[in-house]
Write a protein that holds these residues in place. Structure first.
Motif, PDB file in Angstrom:
ATOM      1  N   ASP A  91     -25.318 -59.837  -0.964  1.00 20.60           N
ATOM      2  CA  ASP A  91     -24.849 -61.065  -1.301  1.00 20.60           C
ATOM      3  C   ASP A  91     -23.290 -60.916  -1.451  1.00 20.60           C
ATOM      4  N   VAL A  92     -22.543 -61.452  -0.548  1.00 19.87           N
ATOM      5  CA  VAL A  92     -21.159 -61.410  -0.509  1.00 19.87           C
ATOM      6  C   VAL A  92     -20.660 -62.964  -0.954  1.00 19.87           C
ATOM      7  N   PHE A  93     -21.505 -64.018  -0.871  1.00 18.58           N
ATOM      8  CA  PHE A  93     -21.207 -65.433  -0.873  1.00 18.58           C
ATOM      9  C   PHE A  93     -21.478 -65.860  -2.414  1.00 18.58           C
ATOM     10  N   GLY A  94     -21.823 -65.325  -3.241  1.00 22.21           N
ATOM     11  CA  GLY A  94     -21.742 -65.768  -4.634  1.00 22.21           C
ATOM     12  C   GLY A  94     -22.986 -66.712  -4.923  1.00 22.21           C
ATOM     13  N   LEU A 304     -13.115 -71.822  -5.922  1.00 26.11           N
ATOM     14  CA  LEU A 304     -13.132 -73.061  -7.111  1.00 26.11           C
ATOM     15  C   LEU A 304     -14.325 -73.952  -7.156  1.00 26.11           C
ATOM     16  N   LEU A 305     -14.468 -74.474  -5.862  1.00 23.11           N
ATOM     17  CA  LEU A 305     -15.592 -75.532  -5.809  1.00 23.11           C
ATOM     18  C   LEU A 305     -17.003 -75.046  -6.238  1.00 23.11           C
ATOM     19  N   GLN A 306     -17.112 -73.560  -5.871  1.00 18.99           N
ATOM     20  CA  GLN A 306     -18.361 -73.030  -6.152  1.00 18.99           C
ATOM     21  C   GLN A 306     -18.473 -72.802  -7.804  1.00 18.99           C
ATOM     22  N   TRP A 307     -17.407 -72.584  -8.152  1.00 18.46           N
ATOM     23  CA  TRP A 307     -17.550 -72.285  -9.765  1.00 18.46           C
ATOM     24  C   TRP A 307     -17.714 -73.713 -10.400  1.00 18.46           C
ATOM     25  N   LEU A 308     -17.034 -74.757 -10.082  1.00 20.17           N
ATOM     26  CA  LEU A 308     -16.956 -76.104 -10.356  1.00 20.17           C
ATOM     27  C   LEU A 308     -18.466 -76.599 -10.420  1.00 20.17           C
ATOM     28  N   LEU A 309     -19.115 -76.506  -9.043  1.00 21.87           N
ATOM     29  CA  LEU A 309     -20.131 -77.019  -8.723  1.00 21.87           C
ATOM     30  C   LEU A 309     -21.570 -76.454  -9.214  1.00 21.87           C
ATOM     31  N   ARG A 310     -21.443 -75.197  -9.719  1.00 21.15           N
ATOM     32  CA  ARG A 310     -22.424 -74.343 -10.151  1.00 21.15           C
ATOM     33  C   ARG A 310     -23.469 -74.887 -11.149  1.00 21.15           C
ATOM     34  N   PRO A 311     -22.914 -75.899 -12.098  1.00 19.07           N
ATOM     35  CA  PRO A 311     -23.954 -76.318 -12.906  1.00 19.07           C
ATOM     36  C   PRO A 311     -24.949 -77.386 -12.149  1.00 19.07           C
ATOM     37  N   TYR A 315     -23.043 -73.920  -4.197  1.00 14.54           N
ATOM     38  CA  TYR A 315     -22.348 -73.900  -2.880  1.00 14.54           C
ATOM     39  C   TYR A 315     -21.687 -72.707  -2.645  1.00 14.54           C
ATOM     40  N   ALA A 316     -22.333 -72.175  -1.461  1.00 11.46           N
ATOM     41  CA  ALA A 316     -22.193 -70.809  -1.050  1.00 11.46           C
ATOM     42  C   ALA A 316     -21.795 -70.741   0.299  1.00 11.46           C
ATOM     43  N   PRO A 317     -20.469 -71.029   0.771  1.00 10.27           N
ATOM     44  CA  PRO A 317     -20.007 -71.292   2.023  1.00 10.27           C
ATOM     45  C   PRO A 317     -19.679 -69.886   2.598  1.00 10.27           C
ATOM     46  N   LEU A 318     -19.783 -69.755   3.920  1.00  6.78           N
ATOM     47  CA  LEU A 318     -19.380 -68.104   4.626  1.00  6.78           C
ATOM     48  C   LEU A 318     -17.962 -67.778   4.198  1.00  6.78           C
ATOM     49  N   LEU A 319     -16.928 -68.641   4.034  1.00  5.95           N
ATOM     50  CA  LEU A 319     -15.788 -68.284   3.691  1.00  5.95           C
ATOM     51  C   LEU A 319     -15.402 -68.363   2.050  1.00  5.95           C
ATOM     52  N   ASN A 320     -15.139 -67.189   1.699  1.00  7.64           N
ATOM     53  CA  ASN A 320     -14.642 -67.079   0.469  1.00  7.64           C
ATOM     54  C   ASN A 320     -13.456 -65.871   0.458  1.00  7.64           C
ATOM     55  N   PRO A 321     -12.710 -65.846  -0.853  1.00  7.66           N
ATOM     56  CA  PRO A 321     -11.736 -64.870  -0.545  1.00  7.66           C
ATOM     57  C   PRO A 321     -12.306 -63.301  -0.277  1.00  7.66           C
ATOM     58  N   TYR A 322     -13.315 -62.978  -0.587  1.00 13.61           N
ATOM     59  CA  TYR A 322     -13.741 -61.651  -0.264  1.00 13.61           C
ATOM     60  C   TYR A 322     -13.961 -61.583   1.049  1.00 13.61           C
ATOM     61  N   THR A 323     -14.958 -62.519   1.737  1.00 11.24           N
ATOM     62  CA  THR A 323     -15.285 -62.482   3.060  1.00 11.24           C
ATOM     63  C   THR A 323     -14.208 -62.517   4.074  1.00 11.24           C
ATOM     64  N   LEU A 324     -13.216 -63.498   3.701  1.00 12.01           N
ATOM     65  CA  LEU A 324     -11.989 -63.392   4.531  1.00 12.01           C
ATOM     66  C   LEU A 324     -11.119 -62.006   4.548  1.00 12.01           C
ATOM     67  N   ALA A 325     -11.244 -61.369   3.282  1.00 14.20           N
ATOM     68  CA  ALA A 325     -10.394 -60.038   3.476  1.00 14.20           C
ATOM     69  C   ALA A 325     -11.260 -59.156   4.180  1.00 14.20           C
TER      70      ALA A 325
END
Ligand SMILES: NC(=O)c1ccc[n+]([C@@H]2O[C@H](COP(=O)([O-])OP(=O)(O)OC[C@H]3O[C@@H](n4cnc5c(N)ncnc54)[C@H](O)[C@@H]3O)[C@@H](O)[C@H]2O)c1
Ligand SMILES: CC(C)CCC[C@@H](C)[C@H]1CC[C@H]2[C@@H]3[C@H](O)C=C4C[C@@H](O)CC[C@]4(C)[C@H]3CC[C@]12C
Length: 369
Positions: A91-94, A304-311, A315-325
């Motif tokens: 899991d690299v998508f959170g 940020l959206l993943q964090w805000l929407l978690r409750p 929200y776990a899209p393919l693009l995040n800072p880690y997958t981009l890096a």
């Protein structure tokens, strides 16, 4: 089949045997390990396809279990000659919490090692990952490196951290005395990005391309090379390592091996197009429309959206800072260590690997054909 049943005497256990790689390992063992008497397939979720394997000469035992539960692991390991430990939370998508990732990948691996020690199982093959090396958080390129290439392996994401910790545990356990007094022999295989039949992310890209009218938009420069290896060859490496570990314990025990084959060095997206192109998708050169700084911004926004929407929902899209890096940092291997140590030669040529993967995409549900 020519082999006599007398030659069949070995019991293998494959953890995570119903996953993408695990299924290929299971099928490869049944095809290519003539000494197999019983194959135990241990997984949290058992696949219905296991049923069709139960009619062959090898006893296939499906075990629904959880690697985080030590007693379940010990029961499954007891009496096995070899354990191939591929189970893991990828899991690299959170999607999962860092705690869960550690519980499965690190504690689960500890449980497997302790079960081997307690029950007297001597041979343990661990599916590690290129990610235990890199790309690191500094984005340093690893260009055609091998197992001895110096590289600053520094991570912050839970997945690579957990894989690195688990790999270390496995390698440190090499030589430990198991029940019965003999030494445990362990080694770790480090696949780069695996592709082939059953690859979920390839499926996701394909469906995304269909939704976008047959187009995918290039995000990563073509010059960034990302290491890929065909799942059939990764499975074959596991089978060979497991087979050779007893005879070559002194050489192979405690060693790591990158998984490699003849797949070409390309960017992540160009490589995917080797399969998605013949299935009707095209890669649109949009790098001027979507400059890298915008991608960084989008990736941060997604986090940020993943964090805000978690409750509310995941929200776990393919693009995040880690997958981009990861996608944007060159990481490729060039090595012959597996060939030197245990005679590995890829079973599938690049042409075979490509054809098989294209065929799989074409027959996927919802495909354009
Ligand atoms: N896919 C890749 O590109 C890649 C690259 C390098 C290394 N790896 C490693 O290869 C291994 C297999 O990865 P994959 O891509 O096949 O992933 P996958 O998710 O398809 O397979 C993992 C399997 O492990 C099982 N599992 C998860 N948690 C479990 C638990 N608590 N108890 C028992 N089983 C559990 C899952 O049900 C699944 O069947 C992993 O260890 C992964 O780290 C994968
Ligand atoms: C920037 C976007 C347009 C593209 C995003 C692609 C991204 C989801 C891909 C790129 C590289 C992929 C990883 C890489 O192939 C290797 C591994 C190692 C393995 O152990 C687990 C999977 C992982 C991390 C791949 C995940 C998906 C990644 C990040």
């Amino acid at each position: 089949m020519a082999e006599s049943t007398e030659a069949r005497k070995l019991v293998y256990l494959v953890t995570g045997g119903c996953g993408f790689l695990g299924e290929h390992v299971v099928r490869m063992l049944l095809q290519r390990e003539p000494r197999l008497l019983e194959l135990r397939v241990f997984d949290l979720h058992l696949g219905p396809w296991l049923e069709e394997l139960k009619t062959g000469p090898v006893q296939v035992t499906a075990i629904q279990g959880d690697v985080t539960q030590a007693h379940e692991v010990t029961a499954a390991v007891a009496g096995a000659h070899v354990v191939i430990h591929t189970a893991g939370l990828v899991d690299v998508f959170g999607r999962a919490s860092p705690e869960t990732i550690y519980e499965v990948n690190v504690q689960g691996t500890k449980n497997v090692i302790e079960a081997c020690v307690q029950t007297g199982t001597r041979f343990l093959v661990y599916t590690s990952s290129m990610e235990v090396v890199g790309p690191n958080i500094k984005g340093h390129p690893f260009y055609r490196g091998n197992e001895d290439t110096p590289y600053e392996a520094v991570h912050s994401h839970p997945y690579p951290c957990s894989k690195a910790q688990a790999e270390r545990l496995v390698l440190e356990a090499n030589g430990r005395e198991v029940h019965g007094g003999l030494p445990l022999v362990t080694c770790a295989l480090r696949p780069t990005g695996i592709y082939g039949e059953g690859h979920q992310i390839m499926r996701d890209f394909y469906h995304q391309g269909l939704r976008l009218g047959g187009r995918l938009f290039r995000a990563i420069p073509a010059s960034v090379e990302h290491g890929r290896v065909y799942v059939g060859n990764v499975a074959w490496m596991h089978v060979l390592v497991a087979r050779e570990l007893e005879q070559r314990a002194a050489l192979m025990g405690g060693q790591v091996y990158f998984c490699y084959d003849e797949s070409p060095y390309k960017s992540y997206e160009d490589f995917n197009m080797e399969f998605l192109g013949p299935c009707g998708l095209r890669l649109v050169e949009s790098r001027l429309l979507v400059p890298y700084w915008l991608l960084v911004l989008l990736a941060a926004l997604n986090a940020l959206l993943q964090w805000l929407l978690r409750p509310l929902f995941l929200y776990a899209p393919l693009l995040n800072p880690y997958t981009l890096a990861v996608a944007n940092t060159t990481f490729t291997v060039s090595t012959d260590k597996a060939q030197r140590h245990f005679g590995y030669v890829p079973l599938f040529s690049w042409e075979d690997s490509r054809t098989r993967t294209i065929h799989w995409v074409q027959t996927m549900e919802g495909s354009a054909r």
